[in-house]
Write an enzyme that holds these catalytic residues in place. Structure first.
Site, PDB file in Angstrom:
ATOM      1  N   SER A  93       2.491   5.233 -11.638  1.00  0.00           N
ATOM      2  CA  SER A  93       3.283   5.117 -10.402  1.00  0.00           C
ATOM      3  C   SER A  93       4.733   5.415 -10.725  1.00  0.00           C
ATOM      4  CB  SER A  93       3.177   3.675  -9.895  1.00  0.00           C
ATOM      5  OG  SER A  93       4.060   3.453  -8.809  1.00  0.00           O
TER       6      SER A  93
ATOM      7  N   TYR B  53       3.533  -5.818 -10.817  1.00  0.00           N
ATOM      8  CA  TYR B  53       2.934  -4.492 -10.563  1.00  0.00           C
ATOM      9  C   TYR B  53       3.576  -3.464 -11.492  1.00  0.00           C
ATOM     10  CZ  TYR B  53       1.483  -0.260  -8.055  1.00  0.00           C
ATOM     11  OH  TYR B  53       0.962   0.974  -7.730  1.00  0.00           O
TER      12      TYR B  53
HETATM   13  P1  NDP Z   1      -6.068   2.016  -2.003  1.00  0.00           P
HETATM   14  O1  NDP Z   1      -5.958   0.540  -1.784  1.00  0.00           O
HETATM   15  O2  NDP Z   1      -6.322   2.887  -0.814  1.00  0.00           O
HETATM   16  O3  NDP Z   1      -7.188   2.323  -3.098  1.00  0.00           O
HETATM   17  C1  NDP Z   1      -7.392   1.472  -4.199  1.00  0.00           C
HETATM   18  C2  NDP Z   1      -8.790   1.701  -4.733  1.00  0.00           C
HETATM   19  O4  NDP Z   1      -8.986   0.842  -5.858  1.00  0.00           O
HETATM   20  C3  NDP Z   1      -9.871   1.383  -3.711  1.00  0.00           C
HETATM   21  O5  NDP Z   1     -10.823   2.400  -3.730  1.00  0.00           O
HETATM   22  C4  NDP Z   1     -10.469   0.084  -4.224  1.00  0.00           C
HETATM   23  O6  NDP Z   1     -11.850   0.056  -3.940  1.00  0.00           O
HETATM   24  C5  NDP Z   1     -10.260   0.244  -5.721  1.00  0.00           C
HETATM   25  N1  NDP Z   1     -10.335  -1.036  -6.431  1.00  0.00           N
HETATM   26  C6  NDP Z   1      -9.552  -2.135  -6.293  1.00  0.00           C
HETATM   27  N2  NDP Z   1      -9.994  -3.117  -7.105  1.00  0.00           N
HETATM   28  C7  NDP Z   1     -11.074  -2.624  -7.754  1.00  0.00           C
HETATM   29  C8  NDP Z   1     -11.977  -3.145  -8.714  1.00  0.00           C
HETATM   30  N3  NDP Z   1     -11.864  -4.396  -9.185  1.00  0.00           N
HETATM   31  N4  NDP Z   1     -12.963  -2.353  -9.177  1.00  0.00           N
HETATM   32  C9  NDP Z   1     -13.116  -1.090  -8.703  1.00  0.00           C
HETATM   33  N5  NDP Z   1     -12.294  -0.538  -7.798  1.00  0.00           N
HETATM   34  C10 NDP Z   1     -11.288  -1.306  -7.327  1.00  0.00           C
HETATM   35  O7  NDP Z   1      -4.714   2.428  -2.733  1.00  0.00           O
HETATM   36  P2  NDP Z   1      -4.227   3.814  -3.421  1.00  0.00           P
HETATM   37  O8  NDP Z   1      -5.155   4.906  -3.145  1.00  0.00           O
HETATM   38  O9  NDP Z   1      -2.811   3.963  -3.062  1.00  0.00           O
HETATM   39  O10 NDP Z   1      -4.282   3.401  -4.962  1.00  0.00           O
HETATM   40  C11 NDP Z   1      -4.843   4.212  -5.975  1.00  0.00           C
HETATM   41  C12 NDP Z   1      -3.974   4.128  -7.221  1.00  0.00           C
HETATM   42  O11 NDP Z   1      -2.722   4.749  -6.961  1.00  0.00           O
HETATM   43  C13 NDP Z   1      -3.658   2.704  -7.681  1.00  0.00           C
HETATM   44  O12 NDP Z   1      -3.740   2.641  -9.090  1.00  0.00           O
HETATM   45  C14 NDP Z   1      -2.208   2.513  -7.228  1.00  0.00           C
HETATM   46  O13 NDP Z   1      -1.544   1.560  -7.999  1.00  0.00           O
HETATM   47  C15 NDP Z   1      -1.681   3.918  -7.433  1.00  0.00           C
HETATM   48  N6  NDP Z   1      -0.451   4.228  -6.722  1.00  0.00           N
HETATM   49  C16 NDP Z   1      -0.405   4.249  -5.342  1.00  0.00           C
HETATM   50  C17 NDP Z   1       0.783   4.518  -4.688  1.00  0.00           C
HETATM   51  C18 NDP Z   1       0.889   4.495  -3.204  1.00  0.00           C
HETATM   52  O14 NDP Z   1       2.027   4.554  -2.668  1.00  0.00           O
HETATM   53  N7  NDP Z   1      -0.194   4.445  -2.462  1.00  0.00           N
HETATM   54  C19 NDP Z   1       2.007   4.829  -5.434  1.00  0.00           C
HETATM   55  C20 NDP Z   1       1.843   4.786  -6.855  1.00  0.00           C
HETATM   56  C21 NDP Z   1       0.660   4.507  -7.462  1.00  0.00           C
HETATM   57  P3  NDP Z   1     -12.726  -1.246  -3.562  1.00  0.00           P
HETATM   58  O15 NDP Z   1     -11.809  -2.215  -2.880  1.00  0.00           O
HETATM   59  O16 NDP Z   1     -13.796  -0.681  -2.694  1.00  0.00           O
HETATM   60  O17 NDP Z   1     -13.250  -1.731  -4.887  1.00  0.00           O
END
Ligand code: NDP
Length: 248
Positions: free
Chosen positions: A146, A159
């Site tokens: 990030s 975070y």
């Molecule tokens: P979302 O919340 O849309 O997606 C997060 C994903 O992580 C979901 O598919 C969720 O699936 C999965 N997840 C969470 N916990 C678990 C677990 N224990 N096991 C398996 N899967 C898990 O957010 P983003 O798409 O934004 O996030 C994706 C990545 O991008 C993250 O690492 C985030 O930190 C990073 N990021 C995002 C930014 C943003 O502005 N959006 C900026 C910088 C980085 P489920 O709940 O079905 O398990």
């Protein structure tokens, strides 16, 4: 993007956290590029719908339930793909959570959850694929960090700590493995479900408002991931930072 022409370019790509946001967009982008995507997350009904949509469009995709906080779950996820396809070419360690709060609020459970998903989850992914990649002397591990891995802001201390850690371990992994490519993709504000769960309502609200105002579509991050994957084996794109032009 058109379908890849030669089987050698078609990769077996594992994506964690593929049920929403960046993971889902990455699955769509890579499947459309002709790769076989193996999608993992806890919300399997979402994954099932996505795989149905992708396969009906003529793409190649499968899914499995995955909890990245559990080493056994991640190991089975990777082993099943290895057994079925004989190799894992790329792992996209994308699953993440971001319950924001000031440290004084002592949301200790959420601190631990961020460490478990964002940091331990990435390590579990690496442990699940690194041995077979080293054995084949080929592979690609892509860790989603990030802009919070480059700069610390109030309410995001833990975070940011997890994301700084992901950058640090990625650099160590890169140095130790001359046959395995290691890429960190660091997104800025991106539209997804990241601010929808947990945290302090004010901090989460501010994050949601900023994302609604300036956030990139998740497809912009998927494109960056696709770019790193598309490079020749000897070309390791080590880090890509992608943020909205207006983000400070
Ligand atoms: P979302 O919340 O849309 O997606 C997060 C994903 O992580 C979901 O598919 C969720 O699936 C999965 N997840 C969470 N916990 C678990 C677990 N224990 N096991 C398996 N899967 C898990 O957010 P983003 O798409 O934004 O996030 C994706 C990545 O991008 C993250 O690492 C985030 O930190 C990073 N990021 C995002 C930014 C943003 O502005 N959006 C900026 C910088 C980085 P489920 O709940 O079905 O398990």
């Amino acid at each position: 993007m058109g379908t890849l022409s030669t089987p050698a370019q078609r990769k077996i790509v594992l994506v964690t956290g593929a049920s929403s946001g960046i993971g889902e967009a990455t699955a769509r982008h890579l499947a459309a590029a002709g790769h076989h995507v193996v999608l993992g997350a806890r919300r399997v009904e979402r994954l099932s719908g996505l795989v149905k949509e992708l396969t009906e469009a003529g793409h190649s995709a499968e899914y499995a339930e995955l909890d990245v906080t559990a080493p056994d779950s991640v190991r089975s996820f990777a082993e099943a793909a290895l057994t079925r396809h004989g190799r894992v070419d790329v792992l996209v360690n994308n699953a993440g959570v971001m319950p924001l709060s000031p440290m004084a609020a002592l949301h200790v459970e959420e601190w631990n959850q961020m460490i478990d998903v964002n940091l331990r989850g990435v390590l579990h992914g690496i442990a699940a694929v690194l041995p077979s990649m080293r054995e084949r002397r080929s592979g690609h591990i892509i860790n989603i960090a990030s802009t919070a891995a480059h700069r610390v802001d109030a309410t995001a201390a833990v975070y940011c700590a997890t994301k700084y850690a992901v950058r640090a371990l990625s650099e160590g992994l890169r140095q130790e493995n001359t046959d395995v490519r290691v890429t960190v993709v660091s997104p800025g504000f991106t539209r997804s479900e990241l601010s929808d769960r947990g945290g302090d309502p004010q901090a989460q609200g501010a994050s949601r408002a900023a994302t609604e105002a300036i956030g990139l579509p998740a497809s912009a991050i998927a494109e960056a991931i696709g770019y790193a994957i598309a490079q020749p084996a000897g070309v390791d794109v080590n880090e890509i930072v992608v943020r909205p032009t207006v983000q400070n």
